[in-house]
Design a protein around this motif. Structure first.
Motif, PDB file in Angstrom:
ATOM      1  N   VAL A 194       0.885  -1.314  -0.078  1.00 48.57           N
ATOM      2  CA  VAL A 194       0.039  -0.116  -0.224  1.00 48.57           C
ATOM      3  C   VAL A 194       0.913   1.284   0.060  1.00 48.57           C
ATOM      4  CG1 VAL A 194      -1.665   1.256   1.353  1.00 48.57           C
ATOM      5  CG2 VAL A 194      -2.145  -1.147   1.162  1.00 48.57           C
ATOM      6  N   GLY A 198       1.590   4.438  -3.098  1.00 54.39           N
ATOM      7  CA  GLY A 198       1.479   5.737  -2.887  1.00 54.39           C
ATOM      8  C   GLY A 198       2.695   6.368  -3.237  1.00 54.39           C
ATOM      9  N   THR A 215       2.520   9.227  -0.063  1.00 60.55           N
ATOM     10  CA  THR A 215       3.152   8.184   0.830  1.00 60.55           C
ATOM     11  C   THR A 215       2.720   8.214   2.520  1.00 60.55           C
ATOM     12  OG1 THR A 215       5.037   8.465  -0.699  1.00 60.55           O
ATOM     13  CG2 THR A 215       5.400   7.268   1.311  1.00 60.55           C
ATOM     14  N   THR A 218      -0.675   7.329   2.619  1.00 56.99           N
ATOM     15  CA  THR A 218      -1.156   5.758   2.930  1.00 56.99           C
ATOM     16  C   THR A 218      -0.450   4.784   4.027  1.00 56.99           C
ATOM     17  OG1 THR A 218       1.220   5.190   1.722  1.00 56.99           O
ATOM     18  CG2 THR A 218      -0.643   5.409   0.252  1.00 56.99           C
ATOM     19  N   SER A 222      -1.739   1.526   5.765  1.00 62.74           N
ATOM     20  CA  SER A 222      -1.078   0.643   6.013  1.00 62.74           C
ATOM     21  C   SER A 222      -0.854   0.378   7.636  1.00 62.74           C
ATOM     22  CB  SER A 222       0.521   0.856   5.518  1.00 62.74           C
ATOM     23  OG  SER A 222       1.139   0.012   5.965  1.00 62.74           O
TER      24      SER A 222
END
Length: 301
Positions: A194, A198, A215, A218, A222
């Motif tokens: 995931v 991202g 990032t 996500t 996560s």
């Protein structure tokens, strides 16, 4: 926007990295209290690194002036540079390869993160991390427009190598381990995939929200996946060891225990003795598994 020591702005986007921060710290605290296995320590620091990254990005989104955004971007790198190394360390311990983490290897793995961190905080002198940084407005939101320098891409390459190496270990564990461990490996792989999705949208420019780095966003998803694994599948509570330790063809019963006296693996002969397969026996205290075999239990202590 309120004017104080620095300018701030409100955007609903900043709630996501702050939520990710809370989830990461919660996961770290939960694992730290239940530190039965060697892989818990790198995992705790991994979660703290993610928390620093997420929290820094939330502050970057909340700030409205360029100087503050650059400062918070630099703070994020305290977490960013070590997350791949800690992911690899978690993978090594979780798959029974913790012996590879010698002081010399740890020092070698830390060279790139430390150099990157130094270059981040001295970027104004060379531009090797950010070649140019400017402030732009998107839908009334002030955001940075960045052109990355050469060392940034070197660090990205290094980071992806570590992440893929750790992921490969979990893939191998998935195919070679009992059912419970396969679920653990799958959860860890799903969590990192995931984040990679991202991050790749950010690096490739395919991000539908060009002014956001997906990032840290996500990390919230996560983190929830990892918490699900911690609560539902005893993630990092019990971990597999390398399958080569147990020879399935042995006639002798082999029980592999963790430091708390719980089964982490059984060969077929041991499974026949206790009358259950390894997926049911893993995680059970040895005195419970051998309650009908007190003589064996006595000689094993």
């Amino acid at each position: 926007i309120s004017e104080a020591a620095m300018a701030w702005q409100f955007t609903p986007y900043m709630a996501v990295p702050f939520v990710a921060t809370v989830i990461s710290i919660t996961a770290a605290a939960y694992v730290w209290r239940r530190r039965f296995t060697p892989s818990t320590k790198p995992f705790v620091f991994l979660m703290l690194g993610v928390a620093i990254w997420s929290f820094g990005y939330g502050l970057e989104l909340a700030s409205a002036d360029l100087e503050a955004k650059v400062l918070f971007a630099k703070l994020q790198y305290i977490g960013i540079v070590f997350v791949p190394v800690l992911w690899l360390a978690t993978a090594l311990h979780h798959t029974g390869r913790g012996r590879w983490l010698t002081p010399a290897n740890i020092a070698l793995l830390s060279v790139d993160p430390l150099v990157t961190l130094l270059l981040v905080w001295t970027n104004e002198l060379h531009g090797w991390i950010w070649d140019t940084i400017s402030l732009e407005t998107f839908d009334n939101l002030s955001a940075t427009n960045v052109v990355h320098g050469a060392w940034f891409w070197i660090h990205v390459t290094y980071s992806y190598l570590l992440v893929l190496l750790g992921g490969g270990m979990f893939v191998r564990s998935f195919f070679r381990s009992p059912r419970l461990y396969r679920r653990q490996a799958a959860i860890l792989l799903l969590g990192v995939m995931v984040v990679l999705a991202g991050n790749m949208t950010y690096l490739t420019g395919l991000n539908p929200f060009s002014y956001l780095d997906l990032t840290p966003m996500t990390f919230a998803v996560s983190g929830m996946i990892l918490v699900w694994g911690l609560l539902g599948y005893r993630l990092l509570d019990i971990v597999p060891v390398a399958r080569d330790v147990v020879v399935d063809g042995m006639n002798e019963a082999v029980f592999v225990l963790d430091g708390s006296g719980r089964a982490v693996d059984l060969n077929p002969s041991a499974q026949r003795i206790v009358g259950v397969d390894s997926s049911e026996a893993v995680g059970q205290p040895i005195d419970q598994l051998l309650r009908e075999w007190p003589d064996i239990l006595e000689h094993s202590q």
